[in-house]
Design a protein around this motif. Structure first.
Motif, PDB file in Angstrom:
ATOM      1  N   MET A   1      49.583  42.370  38.671  1.00 37.66           N
ATOM      2  CA  MET A   1      48.840  42.682  37.459  1.00 37.66           C
ATOM      3  C   MET A   1      49.592  42.106  36.261  1.00 37.66           C
ATOM      4  O   MET A   1      50.804  42.184  36.170  1.00 37.66           O
TER       5      MET A   1
ATOM      6  N   GLU B   1      50.521  42.134  32.347  1.00 39.58           N
ATOM      7  CA  GLU B   1      50.649  43.098  31.262  1.00 39.58           C
ATOM      8  C   GLU B   1      50.962  42.358  29.973  1.00 39.58           C
ATOM      9  O   GLU B   1      51.878  41.539  29.931  1.00 39.58           O
TER      10      GLU B   1
ATOM     11  N   TYR C   1      47.915  45.834  27.289  1.00 42.76           N
ATOM     12  CA  TYR C   1      46.756  45.466  28.081  1.00 42.76           C
ATOM     13  C   TYR C   1      47.188  45.247  29.524  1.00 42.76           C
ATOM     14  O   TYR C   1      48.101  44.475  29.789  1.00 42.76           O
ATOM     15  N   GLN C   2      46.533  45.934  30.446  1.00 44.01           N
ATOM     16  CA  GLN C   2      46.763  45.781  31.873  1.00 44.01           C
ATOM     17  C   GLN C   2      45.607  44.944  32.422  1.00 44.01           C
ATOM     18  O   GLN C   2      44.478  45.423  32.507  1.00 44.01           O
ATOM     19  N   ILE C   3      45.904  43.691  32.765  1.00 40.60           N
ATOM     20  CA  ILE C   3      44.867  42.758  33.197  1.00 40.60           C
ATOM     21  C   ILE C   3      44.941  42.566  34.712  1.00 40.60           C
ATOM     22  O   ILE C   3      45.925  42.054  35.234  1.00 40.60           O
ATOM     23  N   ALA C   4      43.899  42.990  35.401  1.00 42.73           N
ATOM     24  CA  ALA C   4      43.817  42.808  36.857  1.00 42.73           C
ATOM     25  C   ALA C   4      42.941  41.610  37.215  1.00 42.73           C
ATOM     26  O   ALA C   4      43.077  41.050  38.300  1.00 42.73           O
TER      27      ALA C   4
ATOM     28  N   ALA D   1      46.940  37.853  38.627  1.00 37.87           N
ATOM     29  CA  ALA D   1      45.683  38.605  38.595  1.00 37.87           C
ATOM     30  C   ALA D   1      44.668  37.967  39.543  1.00 37.87           C
ATOM     31  O   ALA D   1      44.867  36.848  40.012  1.00 37.87           O
TER      32      ALA D   1
ATOM     33  N   ASP E   1      37.589  47.153  31.412  1.00 37.36           N
ATOM     34  CA  ASP E   1      38.826  47.611  30.778  1.00 37.36           C
ATOM     35  C   ASP E   1      40.079  46.970  31.369  1.00 37.36           C
ATOM     36  O   ASP E   1      41.184  47.191  30.862  1.00 37.36           O
ATOM     37  N   LYS E   2      39.919  46.153  32.398  1.00 37.47           N
ATOM     38  CA  LYS E   2      41.066  45.467  32.996  1.00 37.47           C
ATOM     39  C   LYS E   2      40.759  43.986  33.259  1.00 37.47           C
ATOM     40  O   LYS E   2      41.373  43.354  34.094  1.00 37.47           O
ATOM     41  N   THR E   3      39.775  43.464  32.495  1.00 29.39           N
ATOM     42  CA  THR E   3      39.332  42.086  32.704  1.00 29.39           C
ATOM     43  C   THR E   3      39.454  41.264  31.425  1.00 29.39           C
ATOM     44  O   THR E   3      38.974  41.665  30.372  1.00 29.39           O
TER      45      THR E   3
END
Length: 156
Positions: free
Chosen positions: A1, A3, A12-15, A46, A92-94
């Motif tokens: 992930m 960050e 921001y946590q981006i998966a 990611a 919320d993670k994109t």
């Protein structure tokens, strides 16, 4: 992930990283070799998705060997399809990257959005909803690979 910690704002946590294809990842339907290598690097941080109406009919061939998730959809109402994809992944993670008018709704949904003013241009309306605006796909990818570059742009 991935960050991205932005002082005065959020971490921001981006998966997921979602790329529009034509005009963003590809020029005239072709991905250059440097971008192909960069996508492989991004996959270490990611999940990478390529979404497109596939105007040139070659997205699968161009993305062959990259191990990215490809989603195609009909050319009509592309904006709705793109937004739905982002929401299904978890907005919320994109992080989204695009250049077109039909990217506006996915940009509004995503936690972060990067607009590219590249060889195929960029919708002026898209710039209004982007978090970051850059002049090439290379610059967008470097911001992701080196997230401290985003701090000066996003700092509160």
């Amino acid at each position: 992930m991935l960050e991205i910690n932005v002082p005065g704002r959020d971490t921001y946590q981006i998966a997921n990283i979602v790329f529009d294809y034509n005009g963003t990842l590809a020029t005239d339907g072709i991905i250059n070799d440097d971008i192909r290598e960069a996508i492989i690097q991004l996959k270490e941080l990611a999940n990478v998705y390529v979404i497109t109406a596939d105007t040139h009919g070659n997205v699968k061939q161009q993305c062959s060997g990259l191990g990215v998730n490809i989603t195609t959809f009909p050319t009509g109402d592309a904006a709705t399809y793109k937004k739905i994809i982002v929401e299904e992944l978890g907005a919320d993670k994109t992080l989204c990257i695009g250049n077109g008018y039909n990217d506006i709704e996915m940009f509004k949904s995503a936690i972060l959005a990067i607009a590219i003013i590249g060889r195929e241009g960029c919708s002026g309306k898209l710039i209004e909803v982007a978090d970051i605006v850059v002049t090439s796909i290379e610059n967008a990818i470097q911001i992701i690979l080196k997230p401290k570059r985003a701090i000066a742009t996003l700092r509160g």
